[in-house]
Design a protein around this motif. Structure first.
Motif, PDB file in Angstrom:
ATOM      1  N   LEU A   1      -4.465  -0.328   5.072  1.00 19.43           N
ATOM      2  CA  LEU A   1      -3.176  -0.998   5.176  1.00 19.43           C
ATOM      3  C   LEU A   1      -2.543  -1.187   3.798  1.00 19.43           C
ATOM      4  O   LEU A   1      -1.320  -1.089   3.653  1.00 19.43           O
ATOM      5  CB  LEU A   1      -3.345  -2.351   5.878  1.00 19.43           C
ATOM      6  N   GLY A   2      -3.376  -1.438   2.777  1.00 19.18           N
ATOM      7  CA  GLY A   2      -2.847  -1.550   1.421  1.00 19.18           C
ATOM      8  C   GLY A   2      -2.244  -0.244   0.943  1.00 19.18           C
ATOM      9  O   GLY A   2      -1.169  -0.225   0.331  1.00 19.18           O
ATOM     10  N   LEU A   3      -2.922   0.862   1.237  1.00 23.92           N
ATOM     11  CA  LEU A   3      -2.382   2.177   0.880  1.00 23.92           C
ATOM     12  C   LEU A   3      -1.098   2.469   1.651  1.00 23.92           C
ATOM     13  O   LEU A   3      -0.126   2.986   1.097  1.00 23.92           O
ATOM     14  CB  LEU A   3      -3.425   3.256   1.180  1.00 23.92           C
ATOM     15  N   SER A   4      -1.094   2.155   2.925  1.00 27.83           N
ATOM     16  CA  SER A   4       0.091   2.404   3.752  1.00 27.83           C
ATOM     17  C   SER A   4       1.302   1.649   3.225  1.00 27.83           C
ATOM     18  O   SER A   4       2.428   2.155   3.229  1.00 27.83           O
ATOM     19  CB  SER A   4      -0.184   2.002   5.208  1.00 27.83           C
ATOM     20  N   LYS A   5       1.070   0.435   2.764  1.00 25.25           N
ATOM     21  CA  LYS A   5       2.167  -0.380   2.232  1.00 25.25           C
ATOM     22  C   LYS A   5       2.663   0.170   0.901  1.00 25.25           C
ATOM     23  O   LYS A   5       3.870   0.098   0.594  1.00 25.25           O
ATOM     24  CB  LYS A   5       1.688  -1.824   2.065  1.00 25.25           C
ATOM     25  N   ALA A   6       1.757   0.746   0.111  1.00 21.60           N
ATOM     26  CA  ALA A   6       2.115   1.200  -1.241  1.00 21.60           C
ATOM     27  C   ALA A   6       2.771   2.567  -1.274  1.00 21.60           C
ATOM     28  O   ALA A   6       3.564   2.851  -2.172  1.00 21.60           O
ATOM     29  CB  ALA A   6       0.866   1.215  -2.125  1.00 21.60           C
ATOM     30  N   VAL A   7       2.435   3.435  -0.306  1.00 21.71           N
ATOM     31  CA  VAL A   7       2.922   4.810  -0.380  1.00 21.71           C
ATOM     32  C   VAL A   7       4.382   4.888   0.077  1.00 21.71           C
ATOM     33  O   VAL A   7       4.784   4.227   1.029  1.00 21.71           O
ATOM     34  CB  VAL A   7       2.031   5.752   0.454  1.00 21.71           C
ATOM     35  N   ARG A   8       5.143   5.679  -0.636  1.00 18.32           N
ATOM     36  CA  ARG A   8       6.545   5.949  -0.321  1.00 18.32           C
ATOM     37  C   ARG A   8       6.775   7.454  -0.475  1.00 18.32           C
ATOM     38  O   ARG A   8       6.000   8.135  -1.146  1.00 18.32           O
ATOM     39  CB  ARG A   8       7.473   5.197  -1.284  1.00 18.32           C
TER      40      ARG A   8
END
Length: 418
Positions: A133-140
């Protein structure tokens, strides 16, 4: 009937949840303790969540009735009690360690400091739902993401981030991708498909430094001085069994918690299953062995408990012939079909072995099996696979193959059966 034995299972991953469910089916009850806030989930599918194909709830596991949350910090073997970080205590007759594994955090300069024990901003492990979830929030879209590690986990993470629109660079220390599971030809196909998705792959490339500015990652530097700009870094350098609790309790530990054929540790009242367990020298770190161990242990515990009425003496655990499977959904391919790969057994032939190898460069498929003394001993399959199930059954059964080889060739060339 009701069990007379108090079973406590530490770890709410695939192995722990499967054990609790199977015990319930056999008339026993287990207290399952997990240290994550999330509902138990299938860790194997985290890359699908990161890619955006699955919502977190889709990979949830059936939640056992007696699930509690807590972080175990001490096992009192004399009193048969488990102590938790919140000062609570749970007594047990049988304790099962299903504590899983932790990500390997490589000794890179800049990763930690004398006064900093947390990963820098933008640097992520990829092992838990919180990591995902942390990666999902950070990736753009257009995020510059560097994945360190080109094994199964690194390839999965790179593919998922690329599908989210990131500019992905993968750094692999060895000379090829997934070298533990695949032979050179299969590795080349995985490389080709990742490149088709836009992933920039650097092999034979040792990372030595993570550079941060203001506590946030800005680049990754290689041993030769070459630097990769990075907004996001994923550490996919493997895992190691989570054995701290067992070690502190004085249990026998080598690579993992050592267990016998009844999955019993050096303490007869404590068992271990899954990624943390070492049986006959093997720490599998795969889902299939963890599930098999859970099933075997449930039968063993039920047979030993008079409250279940079980009268069948089950066989012990003798090991698992595990198959590695990965599907890479690659919309960038002209055909729009996924890349499917599987590896099992021994795919490097010995002198005297027979090798059957089929390659279709146009379709990007590769199939290789090794036959020894008329028995299928291993193989590597890459491409659109409909044959994995049948080949795996032939391998697991270890039965002699027909001398003419016709059925085996049929399996290798047939895409339809599974």
């Amino acid at each position: 009937m009701t069990s007379n034995t108090r079973v406590v299972v530490i770890g709410a991953g695939l192995a722990g949840v499967r054990l609790a469910r199977r015990l319930g089916e056999l008339g026993m009850s287990a207290v399952l303790v997990g240290d994550e806030e999330h509902t138990p989930y299938n860790r194997v599918l985290l890359a699908e969540v990161l890619a955006g194909r699955y919502a977190p709830e889709v990979i949830a596991l059936p939640t056992p009735e007696r699930l509690t949350r807590g972080r175990a910090v001490h096992i009192d073997r004399a009193e048969r009690q488990v102590h938790f970080a919140d000062s609570s205590v749970i007594a047990y007759d049988t304790l099962v360690l299903a504590t899983g594994s932790n990500p390997v955090l490589p000794p890179l300069r800049g990763l930690f400091g004398p006064d900093r024990h947390e990963l820098p901003e933008g640097v992520h492990a990829f092992r838990t739902m919180d990591d995902c979830l942390g990666l999902s929030k950070a990736v753009r879209p257009d995020t510059r993401a560097v994945v360190i590690g080109g094994g199964l986990l690194g390839v999965s993470a790179a593919r998922a981030l690329a599908e989210r629109g990131a500019q992905v660079m993968l750094a692999q220390q060895s000379e090829r991708l997934m070298e533990r599971q695949l032979d050179p030809s299969a590795s080349k196909l995985v490389l080709r498909h990742l490149k088709d998705l836009g992933v920039e792959v650097h092999t034979e490339c040792r990372v030595r430094d993570v550079r941060c500015v203001g506590g946030a990652v800005r680049s990754v530097e290689m041993a030769d001085g070459y630097a990769l700009d990075a907004d996001l870094v994923v550490l996919a350098c493997g895992v190691h069994p989570r054995v701290g609790l067992a070690q502190d309790a004085g249990l026998a530990v080598h690579k993992g918690v050592i267990v016998d054929d009844e999955l019993r540790t050096s303490d007869p009242h404590i068992r271990a299953i899954g990624d943390c367990a070492q049986h006959d020298g093997n720490v599998y770190g795969l889902a299939a062995p963890a599930l098999e161990q859970a099933d075997v242990l449930a039968e063993l515990l039920a047979a030993a408990d008079p409250g279940t009425g079980s009268s069948v003496a089950p066989a012990g655990y003798t090991g698992t012939r595990a198959l590695t499977r990965l599907t890479l959904a690659l919309p960038a391919l002209a055909s729009g079909t996924p890349l499917d790969l599987a590896a099992f057994g021994e795919h490097t032939p010995l002198p005297g072995d027979d090798v059957i190898q089929l390659t279709d460069a146009t379709r990007g498929t590769y199939r290789k099996v090794v036959v020894r003394d008329d028995r299928l001993v291993g193989g590597v399959l890459v491409g659109e696979l409909g044959t994995v199930g049948a080949l795996a059954r032939a391998w697991e059964g270890a039965e002699p193959l027909p001398s003419d080889g016709g059925p085996l060739l049929h399996l290798l060339t047939n895409d339809g059966g599974s």
